[in-house]
Design a protein around this motif. Sequence first.
Motif, PDB file in Angstrom:
ATOM      1  N   ARG A 222      72.100  96.208   5.638  1.00 16.99           N
ATOM      2  CA  ARG A 222      71.442  96.258   4.323  1.00 16.99           C
ATOM      3  C   ARG A 222      69.931  96.384   4.504  1.00 16.99           C
ATOM      4  O   ARG A 222      69.145  95.857   3.718  1.00 16.99           O
ATOM      5  CB  ARG A 222      71.793  94.993   3.510  1.00 16.99           C
ATOM      6  CG  ARG A 222      73.287  94.835   3.251  1.00 16.99           C
ATOM      7  CD  ARG A 222      73.625  93.617   2.436  1.00 16.99           C
ATOM      8  NE  ARG A 222      73.261  93.709   1.049  1.00 16.99           N
ATOM      9  CZ  ARG A 222      73.979  94.331   0.111  1.00 16.99           C
ATOM     10  NH1 ARG A 222      75.111  94.920   0.441  1.00 16.99           N
ATOM     11  NH2 ARG A 222      73.572  94.364  -1.134  1.00 16.99           N
TER      12      ARG A 222
ATOM     13  N   VAL B 156      70.983 100.809  -0.453  1.00 17.62           N
ATOM     14  CA  VAL B 156      72.109  99.895  -0.692  1.00 17.62           C
ATOM     15  C   VAL B 156      72.401  99.835  -2.189  1.00 17.62           C
ATOM     16  O   VAL B 156      73.538  99.994  -2.635  1.00 17.62           O
ATOM     17  CB  VAL B 156      71.797  98.483  -0.116  1.00 17.62           C
ATOM     18  CG1 VAL B 156      72.843  97.474  -0.569  1.00 17.62           C
ATOM     19  CG2 VAL B 156      71.727  98.533   1.411  1.00 17.62           C
TER      20      VAL B 156
ATOM     21  N   ARG C  94      72.958 106.539   7.309  1.00 18.21           N
ATOM     22  CA  ARG C  94      74.371 106.152   7.052  1.00 18.21           C
ATOM     23  C   ARG C  94      74.633 105.813   5.602  1.00 18.21           C
ATOM     24  O   ARG C  94      75.761 105.476   5.237  1.00 18.21           O
ATOM     25  CB  ARG C  94      74.775 104.922   7.890  1.00 18.21           C
ATOM     26  CG  ARG C  94      74.240 104.897   9.295  1.00 18.21           C
ATOM     27  CD  ARG C  94      74.764 106.076  10.039  1.00 18.21           C
ATOM     28  NE  ARG C  94      74.075 106.236  11.302  1.00 18.21           N
ATOM     29  CZ  ARG C  94      74.700 106.343  12.454  1.00 18.21           C
ATOM     30  NH1 ARG C  94      75.998 106.280  12.518  1.00 18.21           N
ATOM     31  NH2 ARG C  94      74.003 106.540  13.562  1.00 18.21           N
ATOM     32  N   CYS C  95      73.587 105.824   4.785  1.00 22.28           N
ATOM     33  CA  CYS C  95      73.782 105.490   3.376  1.00 22.28           C
ATOM     34  C   CYS C  95      73.405 106.678   2.518  1.00 22.28           C
ATOM     35  O   CYS C  95      72.467 107.413   2.836  1.00 22.28           O
ATOM     36  CB  CYS C  95      72.897 104.304   2.988  1.00 22.28           C
ATOM     37  SG  CYS C  95      73.440 102.773   3.740  1.00 22.28           S
TER      38      CYS C  95
ATOM     39  N   ASN D 188      64.708 103.260   9.984  1.00 25.24           N
ATOM     40  CA  ASN D 188      65.545 102.048   9.992  1.00 25.24           C
ATOM     41  C   ASN D 188      66.906 102.328  10.625  1.00 25.24           C
ATOM     42  O   ASN D 188      67.487 101.485  11.295  1.00 25.24           O
ATOM     43  CB  ASN D 188      65.807 101.568   8.553  1.00 25.24           C
ATOM     44  CG  ASN D 188      64.602 100.907   7.935  1.00 25.24           C
ATOM     45  OD1 ASN D 188      63.643 100.577   8.632  1.00 25.24           O
ATOM     46  ND2 ASN D 188      64.632 100.724   6.619  1.00 25.24           N
TER      47      ASN D 188
HETATM   48  S1  SF4 Z   1      70.478 103.805   5.863  1.00 25.06           S
HETATM   49 FE1  SF4 Z   1      71.004 102.886   7.840  1.00 25.06          FE
HETATM   50  S2  SF4 Z   1      69.457 101.296   8.164  1.00 25.06           S
HETATM   51 FE2  SF4 Z   1      69.418 101.844   5.980  1.00 25.06          FE
HETATM   52  S3  SF4 Z   1      70.825 100.359   5.005  1.00 25.06           S
HETATM   53 FE3  SF4 Z   1      71.998 102.203   5.477  1.00 25.06          FE
HETATM   54  S4  SF4 Z   1      72.898 101.774   7.486  1.00 25.06           S
HETATM   55 FE4  SF4 Z   1      71.230 100.324   7.193  1.00 25.06          FE
END
Ligand code: SF4
Length: 221
Positions: free
Chosen positions: A16, A22, A118-119, A133
């Motif tokens: 997160r 998120v 990843r988001c 990040n």
């Molecule tokens: S983009 Fe990557 S670093 Fe940012 S919250 Fe999603 S998984 Fe975590």
Amino acid sequence: MLSKLEKLNQEIISCRKCPRLVEWGEEVARVKRKAYMDEEYWGKPVPGFGDPGARVLVVGLAPGAHGSNRTGRQFTGDASGGFLFPALHRAGFANQPSAESRSDGLVLKDMYITASGRCAPPMNKPTSEELNNCQPYLERELEILKPKVIVCLGKIGFDRIRKIFSVRGSDVKFGHGATCKLDNGIWLMSSYHPSQQNTLTGKLTVEMFDNIWEKAKELLK
Ligand code: SF4
């Protein structure tokens, strides 16, 4: 016992670090698109997937709001995947041409698919801070998998790999089909991203995309 890759993926799923992403991913998962009203969205960071012994690593951009943010697997359930997986199937990297859900029976051979972020980002645009990040996850995948060939789908993934390996010099440039061997011995290839923006406009054709995977196979020989 969980493998290093499985442990990493669990960490990614519960990450997160980027509040904006998120919140956005959860909001999209709550509101949903009309066509998917009956489905339960994934709504979390999407880990990589594929063959743990893969020699080819595919690096995309980030999950689509109603694609992998819905299904929980990279390139699954959206138009980009609808262009990608038939090509991987023709090239022998996938056992089937379709990818609709995490339980659709898709198996990748000698290939692992991951992303720079990843988001799901609003407007498909993660900020540099968000990509920074997320970068350690990609670094760890590289450490674990030790790929022989990296295929970057789009310039964002390409720039991330250049950054991770501190690649300098103008001879390593993004371009469809551009290929070079890095100092560490890894082959770095770039391809236009199979998004509709490219596939519907003819910027990326089926033949151009097939050539990428044929070239990747050549490099493995
Ligand atoms: S983009 Fe990557 S670093 Fe940012 S919250 Fe999603 S998984 Fe975590």
